[in-house]
Design a protein around this motif. Structure first.
Motif, short mmCIF file in Angstrom:
data_model
loop_
_atom_site.label_atom_id
_atom_site.label_comp_id
_atom_site.label_asym_id
_atom_site.label_seq_id
_atom_site.Cartn_x
_atom_site.Cartn_y
_atom_site.Cartn_z
N GLY A 1 53.98 55.18 -0.16
CA GLY A 1 54.38 54.47 -1.42
C GLY A 1 53.43 53.25 -1.80
O GLY A 1 53.31 52.89 -2.98
N GLY A 2 53.27 52.38 -0.93
CA GLY A 2 52.32 51.15 -1.18
C GLY A 2 51.07 51.56 -1.65
O GLY A 2 50.70 50.92 -2.69
N LEU B 1 58.57 54.63 7.72
CA LEU B 1 57.43 53.84 7.59
C LEU B 1 56.34 54.33 7.16
O LEU B 1 55.54 53.86 6.08
N MET C 1 55.11 44.27 -1.60
CA MET C 1 54.92 45.70 -0.73
C MET C 1 54.44 45.29 0.59
O MET C 1 54.73 45.88 1.55
N HIS D 1 56.31 56.77 5.07
CA HIS D 1 56.58 57.13 3.71
C HIS D 1 56.29 55.90 2.90
O HIS D 1 55.71 55.92 1.67
N THR D 2 56.68 54.56 3.37
CA THR D 2 56.46 53.32 2.84
C THR D 2 54.99 53.29 2.75
O THR D 2 54.64 52.55 1.61
N LEU E 1 57.22 43.92 2.34
CA LEU E 1 58.03 45.15 2.81
C LEU E 1 57.62 45.90 4.19
O LEU E 1 58.44 46.29 5.04
N LEU E 2 56.14 46.06 4.11
CA LEU E 2 55.64 46.83 5.10
C LEU E 2 55.67 46.22 6.34
O LEU E 2 56.24 46.67 7.50
N GLU F 1 59.34 46.48 7.72
CA GLU F 1 59.53 47.72 8.55
C GLU F 1 58.96 47.66 9.60
O GLU F 1 59.53 48.10 10.80
#
Length: 884
Positions: free
Chosen positions: A189-190, A183, A39, A185-186, A42-43, A46
């Motif tokens: 989500g994280g 971003l 995660m 939203h991510t 992924l952040l 992005e």
């Protein structure tokens, strides 16, 4: 000695399961940590995407579209003022077109293309470009005439280009905003994932505690399972024998007792090899396959499955399947034994049934081959008769019926030919050739052949290289062409008002080429993509029903590909078109195949007069060759066949012998062998083969027969004199030009010109004026007789009770006629005859329609020849040559 209970179990399985569960817990913990790291990655990714956004490239591309349009507009205005700048205008148009194509298909602009304003303006611009393409690619006069109108349209499109750029920038700004929201939203989500990971860790801790509590219960369960296992072993239908490290039997289950005939007490503590195998095989087994039965030092885990002959208590030999595994508890081998007598009996029965089935398949293949061959005979006759009917006076209704009959007949003939090709594969009579070929010429021929069908369906057909071209390769040109014609033919049949592109690219490993046939047609579903390569398989679609087909083409293409060591496949989506790919391992040639042009050869130095023997059965060819040679001061003796040539060569010492190949009574190779084998006056003199058409393997046989060199008909004066100078030692060796061998199946005349006026002019100027008219009249009279005779021949006629085979007679007449046509410059007719001869020599079917088409081709060639002769004789007396 107290025996232990049979097949005792220990607690090791329980310990293994406990370790496995602990390992699972550790693995789950590692997964959680990996998920958190993932995660975070992924952040970061992005964020990096926002930092490294390709806005500069996108904005530059949009602004560059404006610039390229302005340059095109400026070039257009300059071309209007100065027509010599048309090519510059075309170049600017192509650059602008390419830029717009990039905006239409580039991955960077995917988001913008969904914007309504951008899509609408782009569509208007592309409409303008597509409407202008025919003018840009057309002749200069048409383009010059359209320049004013083109300038007006360009003025209108200018505002649209600027509007497109503005809408694209607006769309990009919206896309950037969406990315920032994504971003956020991510991040949410994280956070949710981290909460889930924490909850998972809590649950994992509880699970580990629960596992500890279950350990004792598992041990009890395992003991109960051990009891069940002993029951299973006791009731197993396969023999189970436990052997210790000395080869002694420790356990013998009931199935083993039934198979070998010994009780458990009788078998235990006896040597396993002595008990279960024939006495005469024991020593060999101890030293070989079963050495580990009695090897105490063999401590590695062992597992093996094999078949061997065993023996029971009554000395009955039987085939048995042994499966051996080493037990974990102590140095024990667990041997599973199965009596496979029934299975072996069934296998033998299956082998017999398979052999009978294969015999039936061979009989079927032979039947198909015979029936296909027999069916082609009446079909060729029917199609030939229909071709002749076109020359009759028919009304429109009769012509329409005749065309339907021809179409149906050709469809049936294609089906028969496909079945015949399939039968050749089944009989193993198809082998690959390895000859130099030009990929560009091959693909040009494929495009030319399939262009009419593509145009009829409104398709654009083209081919191109991807990467650096590799034109010259070694391979089977005829088979590759057959595969590509099949793939392209299918593509244009199942595509309407679209495009079919042929791409060719060097394979990544540099060991071959990949051909791709890409269409915008109906596509193929995933479940049908493997089925279409099976024999007699067709897809049920509207286009398929309309196009028809036997369902054999792709199956034969796969066989041809595998025969050449390649691969073939398809990638497709319904409604999105198809991509068929063909990968072939081809040898790359260093350069073009050496094919020197005889006309470019330098004239040899003046030679001493030679005493020559010309062996040629054709009167016209003898006359032309004799005139050329006598004009150079040489003495020429003539023989009308190989037998007469042998007699003259034995009686007189000639400097050089010019030997035709195809002759009655005795052919050229046989005459050469007899001359070389004799002790005649010319037995060791140079012999030059003169032929209009020969396959490469035939040229090799000419040399094996004793011929020193080969030259091609029609005889070129420079090539002839150069060959004579070389074989007599008066000049250095020169490259040998190959004999023309056109590929069969390209249709009458292929791409050759109808009349080679340059070659005919050389012949005309080299003939004495008093002989020109007579020679031409004799040639026309002979062709007027021979061509209809060839056209009416049946290529599949049965041989008569005596005389040469009908097929050989037809090929001989075609060969002689092709040589005459080459002499008189009728290159189109010569190529059509050579294609028929090539097919006949290679054993391929000779199409009756192609034979009949020779009549029309001869009439056109005759008219061109007489027109040329009339122009040459415009200022002289009439030569008496008939004009029709």
């Amino acid at each position: 000695m107290t025996d232990s209970p049979p097949f005792d179990l220990d607690t090791q399985p329980m310990r293994r399961r406990t370790r496995a569960r602990a390992g699972f817990a550790v693995a789950a913990l590692v997964c959680c940590v990996a998920l958190v790291i993932g995660m975070a990655f992924l952040l970061l990714k992005e964020i990096d995407q926002l930092n490294e956004a390709d806005s500069d490239n996108l904005q530059w591309g949009l602004s560059q579209a404006d610039v390229e349009f302005l340059r095109f507009h400026l070039a257009l205005e300059q071309a209007r003022a100065d027509h010599a700048l048309l090519d510059d205008m075309r170049q600017r148009f192509d650059i602008f077109y390419s830029r717009m194509a990039t905006l239409s298909r580039g991955d960077v602009y995917v988001g913008m293309r969904t914007a309504p304003g951008f899509e609408q303006t782009q569509s208007l611009i592309m409409d303008f470009l597509n409407e202008t393409v025919p003018l840009i690619d057309g002749p200069d006069p048409d383009l010059i005439k359209a320049l004013p109108h083109l300038a007006e349209e360009a003025d209108k499109v200018g505002e649209t280009v600027r509007a497109m750029s503005l809408s694209g920038l607006i769309a990009f700004a919206e896309i950037s905003d969406d990315k920032r929201e994504g971003l956020v939203h991510t991040l949410f989500g994280g956070a949710a994932v981290l909460a889930m990971v924490f909850a998972g860790l809590v649950l994992l801790s509880y699970a580990l505690y629960h596992l500890f509590q279950l350990a004792e219960q598992r041990a009890r369960d395992l003991r109960e399972a051990g009891e069940r296992t002993r029951t299973i072993v006791a009731t197993s239908p396969d023999a189970i024998v436990v052997i210790d490290d000395a080869g002694t039997i420790r356990e013998f289950n009931p199935a083993a007792q039934a198979i070998f005939g010994y009780s458990r007490n009788e078998a235990r503590y006896r040597n396993a090899i002595s008990l279960m195998f024939p006495r005469e095989d024991a020593a060999k087994l101890r030293a070989g396959k079963l050495h580990f039965f009695e090897d105490a030092s063999y401590s590695e885990d062992y597992e093996q499955r094999f078949e061997i002959t065993a023996i029971d208590r009554n000395w009955r030999r039987f085939p048995a399947e042994f499966s051996v595994a080493r037990a974990e508890a102590g140095p024990l081998l667990i041997v599973y034994v199965r009596d496979i007598s029934r299975r072996k009996s069934s296998e033998n029965a299956l082998k017999d049934a398979r052999d009978k089935a294969l015999a039936g398949e061979r009989a079927k293949a032979e039947f198909l081959a015979v029936m296909s061959h027999e069916m082609r005979t009446p079909l060729n006759g029917m199609l030939g008769s229909m071709q002749l009917m076109h020359d009759q006076q028919l009304n429109d209704k009769q012509n329409a019926l005749l065309e339907r009959m021809e179409y149906s007949g050709n469809q049936l003939l294609n089906l028969v030919n496909d079945v015949l090709e399939l039968s050749k594969f089944e009989a193993g009579k198809v082998t690959a050739e390895h000859r130099p070929l030009s990929v560009a010429e091959l693909l040009e021929g494929v495009v030319e052949t399939t262009s009419p069908l593509a145009a009829a369906n409104g398709n654009v057909l083209r081919w191109s290289w991807l990467g650096s071209p590799q034109d010259h390769v070694i391979g089977d040109q005829r088979r590759i062409r057959q595969i590509l014609l099949n793939l392209v033919g299918n593509a244009v049949k199942f595509t309407r008002d679209g495009h079919v592109d042929i791409e060719v690219e060097k394979l990544g490993d540099g060991k071959g080429l990949e051909f791709r046939v890409i269409d915008s047609g109906i596509g193929i579903s995933a479940e049908d993509q493997e089925r279409i390569f099976q024999d007699f398989e067709t897809l049920d679609s509207s286009y398929a029903r309309q196009a028809g087909g036997t369902g054999l083409g792709l199956g034969i293409s796969r066989r041809l590909t595998q025969m050449m060591g390649g691969e073939i496949g398809v990638e497709s989506e319904p409604g999105e078109g198809s991509l068929f790919w063909l990968r072939l391992p081809l040898v790359f040639a260093a350069g073009a195949v050496n094919r020197p042009d005889a006309a470019a050869l330098p004239l040899p130095v003046k030679m001493r007069p030679l005493n020559l023997l010309l062996v040629e059965d054709n009167e016209i060819n003898r006359f032309v060759a004799r005139e050329m040679l006598e004009k150079e001061g040489h003495t020429v003796s003539e023989a009308v066949n190989g037998a007469a040539g042998v007699e003259l060569a034995e009686a007189e010492d000639f400097d050089v012998i010019l030997m035709d190949i195809s002759m009655p009574v005795m052919d050229g190779p046989e005459a050469t062998r007899r001359i070389r084998a004799s002790s005649g006056a010319s037995a060791r003199r140079p012999i030059i083969a003169v032929t209009a058409h020969a396959l490469p393997e035939e040229i090799a046989r000419f040399r094996e027969a004793g011929m020193d060199r080969a030259i091609s008909k029609p005889i070129d004066r420079k090539a002839l004199l150069a060959a004579l100078a070389e074989v007599t030692g008066q000049a250095a060796p020169t490259p040998e030009a190959p004999v023309l061998v056109p590929e069969p199946g390209t249709g009458p005349a292929g791409r050759a010109q109808l009349l080679d006026e340059e070659r005919l002019g050389i012949l005309w100027s080299g003939l004495p004026p008093v002989e020109r008219g007579k020679l031409m009249q004799r040639f026309l009279a002979e062709m007027d007789s021979v061509i209809p005779s060839i056209a009416q021949s049946d290529p599949d006629a049965e041989d008569g009770p005596a005389g040469p085979p009908a097929h050989d007679l037809l090929i001989a007449r075609v060969h002689q006629c092709a040589g005459n046509c080459g002499t008189f410059g009728l290159m189109g007719l010569r190529e059509a005859l050579a294609q028929i001869e090539t097919a006949g020599k290679r054993g391929d079917p000779i199409n009756r329609v192609e034979l009949v088409a020779l009549i029309t081709l001869w009439q056109r060639s005759r008219q061109a020849l007489t027109t040329w002769l009339a122009a040459q004789q415009a200022d002289t007396e009439d030569t008496g040559i008939p004009t029709s």
